[in-house]
Design an enzyme around this catalytic site. Structure first.
Site, PDB file in Angstrom:
ATOM      1  N   TRP A  75       0.631  -1.373  -0.004  1.00  0.00           N
ATOM      2  CA  TRP A  75       0.155   0.057  -0.043  1.00  0.00           C
ATOM      3  C   TRP A  75       0.832   1.370   0.100  1.00  0.00           C
ATOM      4  CZ3 TRP A  75      -4.871   1.668  -0.111  1.00  0.00           C
ATOM      5  CH2 TRP A  75      -5.024   3.266   0.579  1.00  0.00           C
ATOM      6  N   MET A  76       0.241   2.284  -0.587  1.00  0.00           N
ATOM      7  CA  MET A  76       0.988   3.423  -0.724  1.00  0.00           C
ATOM      8  C   MET A  76       0.027   4.641  -0.674  1.00  0.00           C
ATOM      9  SD  MET A  76       3.334   5.409  -3.942  1.00  0.00           S
ATOM     10  CE  MET A  76       2.133   5.396  -5.265  1.00  0.00           C
ATOM     11  N   ASN A  77       0.140   5.673  -0.065  1.00  0.00           N
ATOM     12  CA  ASN A  77      -0.777   7.010  -0.246  1.00  0.00           C
ATOM     13  C   ASN A  77       0.173   8.120  -0.385  1.00  0.00           C
ATOM     14  OD1 ASN A  77      -1.289   6.053   2.822  1.00  0.00           O
ATOM     15  ND2 ASN A  77      -1.733   8.200   2.805  1.00  0.00           N
ATOM     16  N   ASP A  78      -0.076   9.154   0.391  1.00  0.00           N
ATOM     17  CA  ASP A  78       0.576  10.742  -0.116  1.00  0.00           C
ATOM     18  C   ASP A  78       2.036  10.621  -0.565  1.00  0.00           C
ATOM     19  OD1 ASP A  78      -1.666  10.729   1.434  1.00  0.00           O
ATOM     20  OD2 ASP A  78      -0.833  12.014   2.773  1.00  0.00           O
ATOM     21  N   ARG A 121      -1.564  17.976  11.399  1.00  0.00           N
ATOM     22  CA  ARG A 121      -0.501  17.086  10.597  1.00  0.00           C
ATOM     23  C   ARG A 121      -0.131  17.640   9.423  1.00  0.00           C
ATOM     24  NH1 ARG A 121      -5.407  13.892  10.769  1.00  0.00           N
ATOM     25  NH2 ARG A 121      -6.511  14.030   8.758  1.00  0.00           N
ATOM     26  N   ASP A 122       0.927  16.900   8.749  1.00  0.00           N
ATOM     27  CA  ASP A 122       1.123  17.274   7.361  1.00  0.00           C
ATOM     28  C   ASP A 122       1.888  18.455   7.223  1.00  0.00           C
ATOM     29  OD1 ASP A 122      -0.411  14.906   7.077  1.00  0.00           O
ATOM     30  OD2 ASP A 122      -1.976  15.810   6.234  1.00  0.00           O
ATOM     31  N   PHE A 144       3.541   9.696   9.632  1.00  0.00           N
ATOM     32  CA  PHE A 144       2.573  10.172   8.845  1.00  0.00           C
ATOM     33  C   PHE A 144       3.163  11.283   7.856  1.00  0.00           C
ATOM     34  CE2 PHE A 144      -2.172   9.730  10.316  1.00  0.00           C
ATOM     35  CZ  PHE A 144      -2.060   8.339  10.434  1.00  0.00           C
ATOM     36  N   SER A 145       2.316  11.951   6.994  1.00  0.00           N
ATOM     37  CA  SER A 145       2.991  12.753   5.823  1.00  0.00           C
ATOM     38  C   SER A 145       3.803  13.817   6.563  1.00  0.00           C
ATOM     39  CB  SER A 145       1.934  13.295   5.032  1.00  0.00           C
ATOM     40  OG  SER A 145       1.148  12.220   4.255  1.00  0.00           O
ATOM     41  N   TRP A 199      -4.442   0.280   3.882  1.00  0.00           N
ATOM     42  CA  TRP A 199      -3.544   1.417   4.884  1.00  0.00           C
ATOM     43  C   TRP A 199      -3.362   0.404   5.934  1.00  0.00           C
ATOM     44  CZ3 TRP A 199      -3.868   3.552   9.403  1.00  0.00           C
ATOM     45  CH2 TRP A 199      -2.974   4.736   9.539  1.00  0.00           C
ATOM     46  N   GLU A 255      -6.009  18.838   4.920  1.00  0.00           N
ATOM     47  CA  GLU A 255      -4.797  17.942   5.049  1.00  0.00           C
ATOM     48  C   GLU A 255      -3.651  18.548   3.873  1.00  0.00           C
ATOM     49  OE1 GLU A 255      -6.535  13.567   6.249  1.00  0.00           O
ATOM     50  OE2 GLU A 255      -6.478  13.969   4.196  1.00  0.00           O
TER      51      GLU A 255
END
Ligand code: FRU
Length: 497
Positions: free
Chosen positions: A19-22, A152-153, A78-79, A46, A204
């Site tokens: 799995w990959m996201n941002d 976050r981020d 996290f990001s 995720w 986000e």
């Protein structure tokens, strides 16, 4: 496997497995573009987040690297972003080696389970080997949580005017700005956005940066803010704001605010699959481009898409430009020029009749799964102009301009596998065009499972995924305006590896 053959993109980054996201921590250094990403190495949905890593010399061909950051006792990773600390403001540099500093969010799962609000904090790590291995700072977190649940981020830039590092941080339904001299001690400066733009979802992955307005000496600041849900066509999407930044606060531009009154939000991409995108840091001044990449999926169905070994890919890397037009400022996006280094076959023709078009595709044996297609339409009528990709299985992906109702559309409802999630293709994606168009420039970038449409030099962009039962191999253009012609048709087939 069959899925691999049919669905593994030709030129969009995917992790080999899982799995990959941002996209995270992108920076450029010594001829290499670094891309980190939200990664769960033990499954294809995720899970506890790591930072995966990939390197490219041209943002087109990527090589996956060992995992860069692992979760630890403070939390999941996290990001966030990364900067090249040339002046060693952080003091992490040693023996003349420039440190790269990553700024990321810790997500503490236990804190979340216990129903606390303060389970997300900001932290840093540094690398002395060009981003290959990282040491986490021993006094993390550098920004504790002030009692905000979604906090976050962090995206950090060096601001030449105030001579400070500036961080944009997503905090619930607004953005908070912080400043620092050393990347360790952060001072809260201001917040933005509670009353502006699209809401109805959590904010986000912000990104704040200056841009030259094309064709002028004026500089404006652009603030990208992703939001999930409440995108223009459902689920996740990225909006942006244009204004000024004085080292402390972001003030939206008057003209831009006017646009917001008509449209509520201005979106970087009106398709459903460009989320959490941010820009590269440390691009040399001699290059000067503002380079962007997004996660090509949507939280509405990212976990359900029918690719089993890996899940998710990134958009094509894009160059952003800021233009003044229509009494406001707009961010245009187009694929980075490096993409065209891969063109193997090219057909260019003026004044093509719609009936000649399909024949052209057939005789030239164009592989539509790695294709750049460009054409212009002139003297448009109040009519529907549709561009249709299809195969013998009956899968169709339709897009185009409804010039009667002033809207662009992208229709994947019959594009093949759509039933894996109710939220994948419940309706046609649309975007309003403010005026009747006389002329239209279309650029379409096609891969096995993605379409990226750039109308009028990237002023309006639509990026979407599709999962056909067989490759799409036919292209045609239709209109109830019987007199139209296709001007300057350009078909470029790519070759990779
Ligand atoms: C955006 C996001 C970020 C968060 C990350 C977690 O897609 O929700 O806000 O840091 O994903 O993986």
């Amino acid at each position: 496997s069959i899925v691999e053959k049919l669905y593994r993109p030709n030129f969009h980054f995917t992790p080999k497995a899982n799995w990959m996201n941002d996209p995270n921590g992108m920076f450029y250094l010594n001829g290499k573009y670094h891309l980190y990403f939200q990664y769960y190495p033990d499954g294809n949905v995720w899970g506890p987040m790591h930072w995966g890593h990939a390197i490219s010399k041209d943002m087109v061909t990527w090589e996956e690297q060992p995992i860069a950051l692992y979760p630890d006792e403070i939390g999941l990773i996290f990001s966030g972003s990364a900067v090249v600390d040339k002046n060693n403001t952080s003091g992490f540099g040693k023996d003349g080696i420039t440190p790269i500093v990553a700024i990321y969010t810790y997500h503490n799962m236990q804190g979340e389970k216990d129903g606390r609000l303060d389970f997300q904090t900001q932290a840093i790590a540094y690398s002395l080997d060009e981003g290959m291995t990282w040491t986490k700072y021993d006094k993390n977190p550098v920004i504790p949580n002030p009692g905000i649940k979604d906090f976050r981020d962090p995206k950090v830039i060096w601001d030449d005017s105030s001579n400070k590092w500036i961080m944009s941080l997503a905090a619930g339904n607004k953005i908070m700005f912080y400043s620092s001299l050393n990347l360790k001690d952060w001072k809260f400066e201001s917040e933005f956005g509670e009353q502006l733009g699209a809401h109805g979802g959590v904010w986000e992955c912000p990104d704040l940066f200056p841009m030259k307005v094309e064709g002028s000496d004026e500089t404006k600041w652009v603030l990208i803010v992703s939001i999930n849900p409440a995108g223009p066509n459902g689920g996740s999407a990225a909006q942006y704001f244009v204004g000024d930044f004085d080292g402390k606060s972001f003030t939206p531009n008057e003209k831009f605010l006017n646009q917001l009154q008509h449209h509520k939000a201005i979106w970087l991409d009106y398709g459903r699959d460009n989320y959490a995108g941010v820009t590269w840091s440390n691009i040399p001044e001699s290059d000067g481009r503002r380079l962007f990449i997004g996660w090509m999926s949507n939280w509405d169905y990212a976990r359900d898409v029918p690719t089993f070994k890996w899940r998710s890919s990134m958009t094509v890397a894009r160059e952003l430009k800021l233009i003044e037009s229509n009494q406001s400022y707009y961010v245009q996006s187009l694929p980075v020029n490096e993409v065209y280094n891969y063109v193997e076959k090219e057909i260019e023709k003026d004044s093509v009749n719609p009936t000649e078009l399909s024949a052209l595709f057939n005789t030239a044996k164009i592989n539509m799964a790695k294709l750049n297609l460009q054409f212009d339409l002139k003297n448009l009528k109040d009519a529907n102009y549709s561009f249709i990709l299809s195969n013998k299985e009956g899968d169709t992906l339709a897009l185009g301009l409804d010039n009667e109702n002033n809207e662009f559309y992208l229709d994947r409802t019959k594009s093949g596998k759509v039933n894996f999630s109710e939220k994948f293709a419940p309706h046609v994606s649309k975007v309003k065009v403010s005026e009747k168009l006389q002329n239209l420039k279309v650029q379409i970038l096609l891969d096995k499972t993605s379409i990226e449409v750039f109308y009028n030099n990237g002023e309006t962009v639509m990026t979407e995924l599709f999962f056909p039962n067989q490759p799409l191999d036919t292209f045609s253009i239709h209109s109830d305006d019987k007199t139209f012609k296709i001007e300057n048709l350009k078909i470029q087939e790519f070759k990779f590896k």
